[in-house]
Design a protein around this motif. Structure first.
Motif, PDB file in Angstrom:
ATOM      1  N   LEU A  46      40.227   5.903  -2.886  1.00 16.21           N
ATOM      2  CA  LEU A  46      39.583   4.848  -3.656  1.00 16.21           C
ATOM      3  C   LEU A  46      38.067   4.908  -3.530  1.00 16.21           C
ATOM      4  O   LEU A  46      37.339   4.804  -4.527  1.00 16.21           O
ATOM      5  CB  LEU A  46      40.096   3.480  -3.189  1.00 16.21           C
ATOM      6  CG  LEU A  46      41.569   3.194  -3.475  1.00 16.21           C
ATOM      7  CD1 LEU A  46      41.988   1.865  -2.853  1.00 16.21           C
ATOM      8  CD2 LEU A  46      41.847   3.178  -4.976  1.00 16.21           C
ATOM      9  N   THR A  47      37.571   5.065  -2.301  1.00 17.17           N
ATOM     10  CA  THR A  47      36.106   5.046  -2.124  1.00 17.17           C
ATOM     11  C   THR A  47      35.460   6.279  -2.732  1.00 17.17           C
ATOM     12  O   THR A  47      34.376   6.177  -3.325  1.00 17.17           O
ATOM     13  CB  THR A  47      35.737   4.953  -0.626  1.00 17.17           C
ATOM     14  OG1 THR A  47      36.401   5.986   0.106  1.00 17.17           O
ATOM     15  CG2 THR A  47      36.133   3.604  -0.064  1.00 17.17           C
ATOM     16  N   GLN A  48      36.091   7.434  -2.639  1.00 18.19           N
ATOM     17  CA  GLN A  48      35.495   8.628  -3.256  1.00 18.19           C
ATOM     18  C   GLN A  48      35.369   8.439  -4.765  1.00 18.19           C
ATOM     19  O   GLN A  48      34.333   8.732  -5.357  1.00 18.19           O
ATOM     20  CB  GLN A  48      36.340   9.876  -2.958  1.00 18.19           C
ATOM     21  CG  GLN A  48      36.114  10.497  -1.598  1.00 18.19           C
ATOM     22  CD  GLN A  48      34.785  11.240  -1.488  1.00 18.19           C
ATOM     23  OE1 GLN A  48      33.994  11.299  -2.427  1.00 18.19           O
ATOM     24  NE2 GLN A  48      34.513  11.806  -0.308  1.00 18.19           N
ATOM     25  N   MET A  49      36.417   7.896  -5.391  1.00 17.19           N
ATOM     26  CA  MET A  49      36.386   7.747  -6.840  1.00 17.19           C
ATOM     27  C   MET A  49      35.406   6.645  -7.250  1.00 17.19           C
ATOM     28  O   MET A  49      34.634   6.800  -8.208  1.00 17.19           O
ATOM     29  CB  MET A  49      37.782   7.437  -7.369  1.00 17.19           C
ATOM     30  CG  MET A  49      37.901   7.546  -8.873  1.00 17.19           C
ATOM     31  SD  MET A  49      37.570   9.227  -9.478  1.00 17.19           S
ATOM     32  CE  MET A  49      39.063  10.081  -8.946  1.00 17.19           C
ATOM     33  N   ILE A  50      35.437   5.528  -6.517  1.00 17.51           N
ATOM     34  CA  ILE A  50      34.541   4.421  -6.855  1.00 17.51           C
ATOM     35  C   ILE A  50      33.087   4.833  -6.660  1.00 17.51           C
ATOM     36  O   ILE A  50      32.233   4.567  -7.509  1.00 17.51           O
ATOM     37  CB  ILE A  50      34.880   3.172  -6.009  1.00 17.51           C
ATOM     38  CG1 ILE A  50      36.210   2.578  -6.478  1.00 17.51           C
ATOM     39  CG2 ILE A  50      33.774   2.118  -6.117  1.00 17.51           C
ATOM     40  CD1 ILE A  50      36.760   1.505  -5.558  1.00 17.51           C
ATOM     41  N   ARG A  51      32.799   5.510  -5.542  1.00 19.97           N
ATOM     42  CA  ARG A  51      31.419   5.927  -5.288  1.00 19.97           C
ATOM     43  C   ARG A  51      30.970   6.998  -6.275  1.00 19.97           C
ATOM     44  O   ARG A  51      29.796   7.093  -6.604  1.00 19.97           O
ATOM     45  CB  ARG A  51      31.275   6.442  -3.852  1.00 19.97           C
ATOM     46  CG  ARG A  51      31.471   5.378  -2.799  1.00 19.97           C
ATOM     47  CD  ARG A  51      30.328   4.392  -2.766  1.00 19.97           C
ATOM     48  NE  ARG A  51      29.171   4.950  -2.089  1.00 19.97           N
ATOM     49  CZ  ARG A  51      27.948   4.445  -2.166  1.00 19.97           C
ATOM     50  NH1 ARG A  51      27.721   3.385  -2.910  1.00 19.97           N
ATOM     51  NH2 ARG A  51      26.941   4.995  -1.515  1.00 19.97           N
ATOM     52  N   LEU A  52      31.913   7.799  -6.756  1.00 21.74           N
ATOM     53  CA  LEU A  52      31.580   8.788  -7.771  1.00 21.74           C
ATOM     54  C   LEU A  52      31.235   8.112  -9.085  1.00 21.74           C
ATOM     55  O   LEU A  52      30.314   8.517  -9.793  1.00 21.74           O
ATOM     56  CB  LEU A  52      32.759   9.743  -7.985  1.00 21.74           C
ATOM     57  CG  LEU A  52      32.586  10.781  -9.095  1.00 21.74           C
ATOM     58  CD1 LEU A  52      31.494  11.774  -8.737  1.00 21.74           C
ATOM     59  CD2 LEU A  52      33.902  11.509  -9.351  1.00 21.74           C
ATOM     60  N   CYS A  53      31.959   7.039  -9.390  1.00 27.56           N
ATOM     61  CA  CYS A  53      31.837   6.428 -10.715  1.00 27.56           C
ATOM     62  C   CYS A  53      30.807   5.314 -10.787  1.00 27.56           C
ATOM     63  O   CYS A  53      30.222   5.088 -11.854  1.00 27.56           O
ATOM     64  CB  CYS A  53      33.189   5.886 -11.165  1.00 27.56           C
ATOM     65  SG  CYS A  53      34.399   7.183 -11.498  1.00 27.56           S
ATOM     66  N   LEU A  54      30.597   4.592  -9.713  1.00 25.42           N
ATOM     67  CA  LEU A  54      29.756   3.398  -9.776  1.00 25.42           C
ATOM     68  C   LEU A  54      28.477   3.558  -8.970  1.00 25.42           C
ATOM     69  O   LEU A  54      28.479   4.172  -7.900  1.00 25.42           O
ATOM     70  CB  LEU A  54      30.516   2.167  -9.252  1.00 25.42           C
ATOM     71  CG  LEU A  54      31.746   1.712 -10.036  1.00 25.42           C
ATOM     72  CD1 LEU A  54      32.317   0.452  -9.414  1.00 25.42           C
ATOM     73  CD2 LEU A  54      31.404   1.473 -11.494  1.00 25.42           C
ATOM     74  N   THR A  55      27.408   2.975  -9.481  1.00 28.65           N
ATOM     75  CA  THR A  55      26.148   2.950  -8.734  1.00 28.65           C
ATOM     76  C   THR A  55      26.040   1.705  -7.863  1.00 28.65           C
ATOM     77  O   THR A  55      25.289   1.684  -6.908  1.00 28.65           O
ATOM     78  CB  THR A  55      24.950   2.965  -9.706  1.00 28.65           C
ATOM     79  OG1 THR A  55      25.114   1.906 -10.643  1.00 28.65           O
ATOM     80  CG2 THR A  55      24.867   4.290 -10.435  1.00 28.65           C
ATOM     81  N   GLY A  56      26.774   0.651  -8.216  1.00 31.47           N
ATOM     82  CA  GLY A  56      26.701  -0.591  -7.455  1.00 31.47           C
ATOM     83  C   GLY A  56      28.059  -0.971  -6.890  1.00 31.47           C
ATOM     84  O   GLY A  56      28.950  -0.132  -6.711  1.00 31.47           O
ATOM     85  N   GLU A  57      28.226  -2.244  -6.611  1.00 31.41           N
ATOM     86  CA  GLU A  57      29.465  -2.727  -6.028  1.00 31.41           C
ATOM     87  C   GLU A  57      30.597  -2.696  -7.057  1.00 31.41           C
ATOM     88  O   GLU A  57      30.376  -2.812  -8.258  1.00 31.41           O
ATOM     89  CB  GLU A  57      29.271  -4.169  -5.530  1.00 31.41           C
ATOM     90  CG  GLU A  57      28.207  -4.292  -4.461  1.00 31.41           C
ATOM     91  CD  GLU A  57      27.889  -5.757  -4.164  1.00 31.41           C
ATOM     92  OE1 GLU A  57      28.376  -6.623  -4.918  1.00 31.41           O
ATOM     93  OE2 GLU A  57      27.165  -6.021  -3.195  1.00 31.41           O
ATOM     94  N   PHE A  58      31.818  -2.567  -6.550  1.00 29.70           N
ATOM     95  CA  PHE A  58      32.997  -2.637  -7.401  1.00 29.70           C
ATOM     96  C   PHE A  58      33.281  -4.100  -7.705  1.00 29.70           C
ATOM     97  O   PHE A  58      33.512  -4.901  -6.793  1.00 29.70           O
ATOM     98  CB  PHE A  58      34.188  -1.996  -6.680  1.00 29.70           C
ATOM     99  CG  PHE A  58      35.452  -1.953  -7.496  1.00 29.70           C
ATOM    100  CD1 PHE A  58      35.757  -0.832  -8.247  1.00 29.70           C
ATOM    101  CD2 PHE A  58      36.336  -3.028  -7.518  1.00 29.70           C
ATOM    102  CE1 PHE A  58      36.913  -0.780  -9.003  1.00 29.70           C
ATOM    103  CE2 PHE A  58      37.490  -2.982  -8.272  1.00 29.70           C
ATOM    104  CZ  PHE A  58      37.784  -1.852  -9.014  1.00 29.70           C
ATOM    105  N   GLN A  59      33.223  -4.465  -8.980  1.00 33.69           N
ATOM    106  CA  GLN A  59      33.481  -5.847  -9.391  1.00 33.69           C
ATOM    107  C   GLN A  59      34.873  -5.918  -9.999  1.00 33.69           C
ATOM    108  O   GLN A  59      35.114  -5.382 -11.080  1.00 33.69           O
ATOM    109  CB  GLN A  59      32.420  -6.308 -10.408  1.00 33.69           C
ATOM    110  CG  GLN A  59      30.988  -6.273  -9.893  1.00 33.69           C
ATOM    111  CD  GLN A  59      30.729  -7.318  -8.822  1.00 33.69           C
ATOM    112  OE1 GLN A  59      31.479  -8.280  -8.678  1.00 33.69           O
ATOM    113  NE2 GLN A  59      29.657  -7.124  -8.061  1.00 33.69           N
TER     114      GLN A  59
END
Length: 990
Positions: free
Chosen positions: A922-935
């Motif tokens: 989850l964190t690898q994909m979220i950090r790859l896709c988002l510049t900020g926090e996951f909302q």
């Protein structure tokens, strides 16, 4: 008596002004006479109390201009001087006094600021009085204002140079003439450069410096030094005190002002203008003039710049640029009858700017072949253009006449209250005031003359652009140059699906204005213009068009060139659609995406997904990318390009599923290892050129945190500790600038931080964090290996040893790296009180939970049972010896897989490892896709599908439930394994 005094007062008006209110004007004059009497200026007091045309003029001036009235009331002595000197003579005396102020033995910054403000006020008052009375033509007024700005700027520059000289930061060859050979170049731009300053104008300066100038002691520190001096210069001139201000100072005309220092090295500036300079910057440079500092160096700089500004062939792109700005001004103001009230004399239809554009456009076209058309001043250039046959004598005469008329109007507007405005008032009374200041009988006469002037300017200006090309595209009106939004373009963007069309206009204006390197060439700008309609259509079809386009803008900001990219996107609609989809679903890719256009070929090449980005693969490509004898800055830039490119390609593989998140973490970490090691070697070599080397000196980098555990994500910063060693008897380094060892390695580390983290045109390599070094931020940035050993064995806290569980040497001297890894292993193997370690770790976790509570379930690092719990379990197991025997590992996932059976039962071990895999995915994909926090309530379209794909779950609600259950289990296991009172038996139970 009054007549005699009249003759002594040295003002020779040619206009008889009428006040708004004659009685009120006389009262105001009487009050100024009283102020003169209080200051024992009896001659002036008697004169102002008398009768005559001069008194009538002054009464009208002070009634019409509250600013001048207030100055006269506060400082009547200014008027007193006109009994002994003419305005011209007094201005010369003020200029001389300003010139000497900076060189006085007792000069101070505060004293200079006060003196400049007082002299500027006096000069301002006298210039305005001469202008309004008709004694001085407008051409004389603008020259006087410009000379005043030159004098004040030179005084401030001389003071700052002498101050730097006294402090040993510069070594001026001729302190009596401070600016000579100082290398500090201040170019006046716009109206200051052309000697055409208006009454309340700010001054536009562009500041450069020559790091090799005789006065410069350390070229490496020159950017910081001259930027600091420039900042102080602005403060001296601009800050408002009880004495007012000198000149508002604008530095935004320098190359790429959003990302460059206030003072720019001349070589960097020349490279910028030659590679990235745009037509509007060429036009701005027409008026550039060395106004202060090292005038000879400034003249040499402008001479080198001549081929960029003055091209030999007709430049119709310049016409198109100016034409598009003109269209926007007209769209903004409307095409009907010109309303005089509220009209912008500078920017409005038929205004001053149109005359300036009329001249500058033709200068850009013809000045390359005809040097006589390269002048800075508007009116002389109208004459030169007519002499060359470029414009008619009628156009020359009409535009000259209207230019000076509009400049008088502009001055009158500003002389009312000393405000930097170009807009005529919108009330009858205030418009009457302007009319009377200009010598008209009233508002009606002025309105008629003003409207006729604007119409005449507009007629000549429009003729210049009758055949200019339209810049709109098939999707509707699209105009993105200038500084105001085109209403039709806003409507087009809204139709295409953008919710914030004005923001999108601003973004695209940035592309066409050439702020980014991607639009460095005319061909690239043409391709982008052709691509823009299709690009806007593609992005408009995403569910978040505005965000997607802004991410694309961030991507463009990092590209070094654009022709290949724009051609590729233009010829491949599927790729353009993919780009829009990625930008809509994965904003982080805007920050990590490639700086190299050819990478997009890789997106179309199936072989990309079969190549594994392991260490050998990355090392070979990096070696090829930076091979050859390269300058230091070039190496750093190429490292940034390479890292950005490979981050993107690793990310594409992860998005496509050709590598799993764990392999992506290793690839991102290997990439960081290799590029930071290359940066370190470049820094070592560069540093040695000036400071030499230390006997037996060697350096090693210890990777900490996610770098040490080889679990970096696309957006991770990098935790490092720099350690060094040298011969026991080593003293200073052997270079031209010798340094003691501790100072040497501290400076080298600071240079490494800058080399890796300082933003350049190619972006940032990595954000560095050195807080995990011994003693944290309070300790030195570089640590001797012996001090590190002593600290870790005698003084380190439990949490520091826990952090050490993920540490590994990532670069530097091979022997020192091996010694360091051995030392880390030895420290971790020290006997400890396991119960005490668990208690301290548990307390630490509770403190983090209290001080940094999680935002929600998706704050995977901080939630109870989240990443921190798993990392703490792994780290405590490591330092208490509860890891199965074998080669030392630093990755949390590997440690959890090797937890000793008497620490955690096999089923718990598997449960923890499975949880870590989920969090990692989850964190690898979220950090790859988002510049900020996951909302949670605002997941970008497409990202939820990517998360489901990587976790192999059918629905987002199922994923959330699984995440919640996983965290609950991890917290239960954390409590069993680490909470006070835990025992092996309870820790092992299911």
């Amino acid at each position: 008596m009054a007549k005699k005094i009249d003759s002594e007062f040295q003002l020779s008006p040619t206009l008889a002004l009428r006040p708004l209110d004659a009685k009120h004007a006389r009262r105001e004059l009487s009050e100024i006479a009283d102020a003169a009497e209080e200051e024992e200026l009896s001659r002036l007091a008697a004169f102002l109390a008398g009768e005559g045309p001069l008194q009538d003029l002054l009464a009208a001036v002070f009634d019409l201009s509250p600013f001048l009235r207030d100055v006269a009331r506060r400082r009547p002595a200014i008027l007193e001087t006109l009994f002994d000197e003419t305005v011209e003579a007094r201005l010369a005396a003020i200029s001389a006094a300003i010139g000497g102020a900076a060189k006085a033995d007792d000069a101070s910054e505060s004293g200079l600021m006060m003196a400049l403000r007082q002299w500027k006020t006096e000069a301002h008052f006298l210039i305005a009085l001469a202008d309004l009375s008709g004694e001085a033509e407008t051409s004389v007024t603008v020259r006087r204002l410009s000379d005043l700005a030159d004098a004040c700027t030179n005084a401030a520059v001389d003071f700052l140079l002498l101050d730097a000289h006294r402090q040993g930061k510069l070594k001026l060859p001729k302190p009596a003439v401070p600016a000579r050979d100082s290398g500090w170049i201040l170019l006046g731009m716009g109206k200051l450069g052309a000697h055409e300053l208006n009454f309340s104008s700010d001054i536009d300066l562009v500041v450069f410096f020559d790091p090799e100038a005789p006065a410069v002691i350390d070229p490496l520190d020159a950017t910081e030094l001259f930027s600091r001096l420039t900042r102080r210069l602005v403060r001296i001139l601009q800050d408002r005190t009880e004495h007012g201000y000198v000149f508002r100072t604008d530095l935004r005309l320098r190359p790429d002002p959003g990302s460059t220092p206030l003072a720019i090295p001349v070589e960097a500036a020349l490279r910028y203008y030659e590679a990235r300079g745009q037509n509007w910057e060429r036009a701005a440079m027409i008026k550039a003039r060395p106004v202060a500092g090292d005038l000879a160096a400034g003249a040499a700089f402008l001479k080198e710049l001549q081929p960029y500004v003055w091209r030999k062939y007709m430049d119709y792109a310049a016409i198109a640029d100016v034409h598009s700005i003109k269209r926007q001004i007209h769209a903004h103001k409307g095409h009907g009858e010109i309303a005089v009230k509220g009209h912008n004399v500078k920017l409005g239809r038929g205004g001053i700017r149109e005359i300036e554009f009329f001249v500058q456009t033709q200068q850009l076209i013809a000045g390359g072949r005809f040097p006589e058309l390269r002048g800075r001043e508007t009116v002389p250039m109208l004459a030169a253009l007519a002499a060359r046959g470029w414009i008619t004598a009628d156009a020359r005469d009409a535009l000259t006449r209207q230019y000076w008329f509009l400049r008088r109007v502009e001055h009158a507007i500003q002389m009312v209250a000393d405000e930097q405005t170009h807009i005529l008032p919108d009330s009858d009374e205030e418009l009457e005031r302007i009319a009377l200041m200009l010598g008209f009988a009233g508002e009606v006469d002025f309105t008629q003359a003003f409207r006729a002037s604007l119409q005449q300017v507009e007629r000549h200006y429009a003729a210049l652009f009758e055949t200019a090309p339209e810049l709109s595209a098939g999707v509707g009106n699209l105009v993105f140059t200038g500084d105001v939004d085109d209403p039709d373009t806003l409507q087009t963007l809204h139709r295409l699906g953008f919710h914030r069309p004005s923001d999108i206009c601003r973004v695209i204006r940035g592309w066409h204005f050439g702020r980014y390197r991607v639009t460095q060439s005319a061909e690239a700008r043409e391709r982008l213009t052709e691509l823009t309609p299709a690009l806007l259509k593609a992005f408009g079809q995403t569910r978040r068009a505005d965000e997607a386009l802004i991410r694309f803008d961030e991507f463009l900001a990092g590209l070094p060139a654009g022709i290949q990219l724009f051609s590729l996107l233009q010829s491949n609609p599927a790729l353009l659609k993919l780009m829009a989809t990625i930008m809509g679903a994965a904003p982080r890719l805007a920050a990590i995406i490639t700086r190299r256009p050819h990478v997009f070929d890789g997106l179309l090449d199936p072989a990309l997904l079969t190549e594994l980005p392991d260490r050998a693969y990355l090392s070979a490509r990096l070696a090829a990318f930076i091979e050859g004898d390269r300058a230091y800055e070039d190496v750093l830039d190429r490292l940034r390009i390479f890292a950005s490119e490979q981050k993107f390609l690793i990310g594409v593989r992860l998005l496509a599923g050709s590598i799993d998140p764990a392999r992506a973490g290793r690839a991102f970490s290997d990439l960081a290892d290799l590029t930071i090691e290359a940066a370190l070697q470049a820094v070592i070599a560069e540093f040695a050129l000036r400071h030499g080397s230390i006997a037996g000196g060697k350096v090693a980098l210890l990777g900490m945190g996610k770098l040490g555990s080889r679990e970096l994500t696309a957006g991770s910063d990098v935790d490092l500790i720099l350690l060094y060693d040298h011969d026991a008897d080593a003293e200073d380094s052997d270079g031209d600038k010798p340094l003691a060892p501790s100072h040497y390695y501290t400076r080298m580390t600071q240079r490494l931080i800058a080399a890796v983290s300082a933003p350049t045109a190619e972006g940032v390599l990595y954000e560095l964090d050195l807080r995990l070094r011994p003693s944290g931020n309070k300790g030195p940035v570089a640590t001797h290996i012996d001090a590190f050993k002593k600290y870790q064995r005698q003084d380190a806290w439990t949490w520091e040893h826990m952090a050490l569980a993920r540490a590994r040497a990532i670069g530097g001297d091979t022997e020192l790296c091996a010694e360091l890894d051995d030392e880390v292993a030895a420290v971790l193997a020290q006997p400890r009180d396991a119960a005490k370690v668990k208690t301290e770790a548990s307390d630490m976790r509770a403190l983090i939970e209290k001080e940094k509570p999680p935002r929600d379930l998706w704050d995977i690092k901080l939630i109870p049972g989240g990443l921190i719990d798993l990392e703490f379990i792994a780290q405590v197991a490591t330092i208490t010896g509860n890891i199965e025997p074998g080669r030392r590992v630093t990755a949390t996932t590997d440690i959890l897989a090797r937890l000793a059976p008497d620490f955690a039962a096999p089923d718990i071990r598997e449960e923890l490892a499975e949880a870590y895999r989920l969090y990692l995915e989850l964190t690898q994909m979220i950090r790859l896709c988002l510049t900020g926090e996951f909302q949670r309530d605002d997941v970008p379209p497409g990202l939820s599908d990517l998360l489901l794909a990587v976790t192999d779950l059918p629905d987002f609600a199922v994923l959330e439930a699984h995440l919640k259950e996983t965290s609950r289990k991890v917290r239960r296991d954390f409590d069993r394994l680490l909470r006070a009172g835990a025992s092996p038996s309870t820790a092992s139970s299911p």
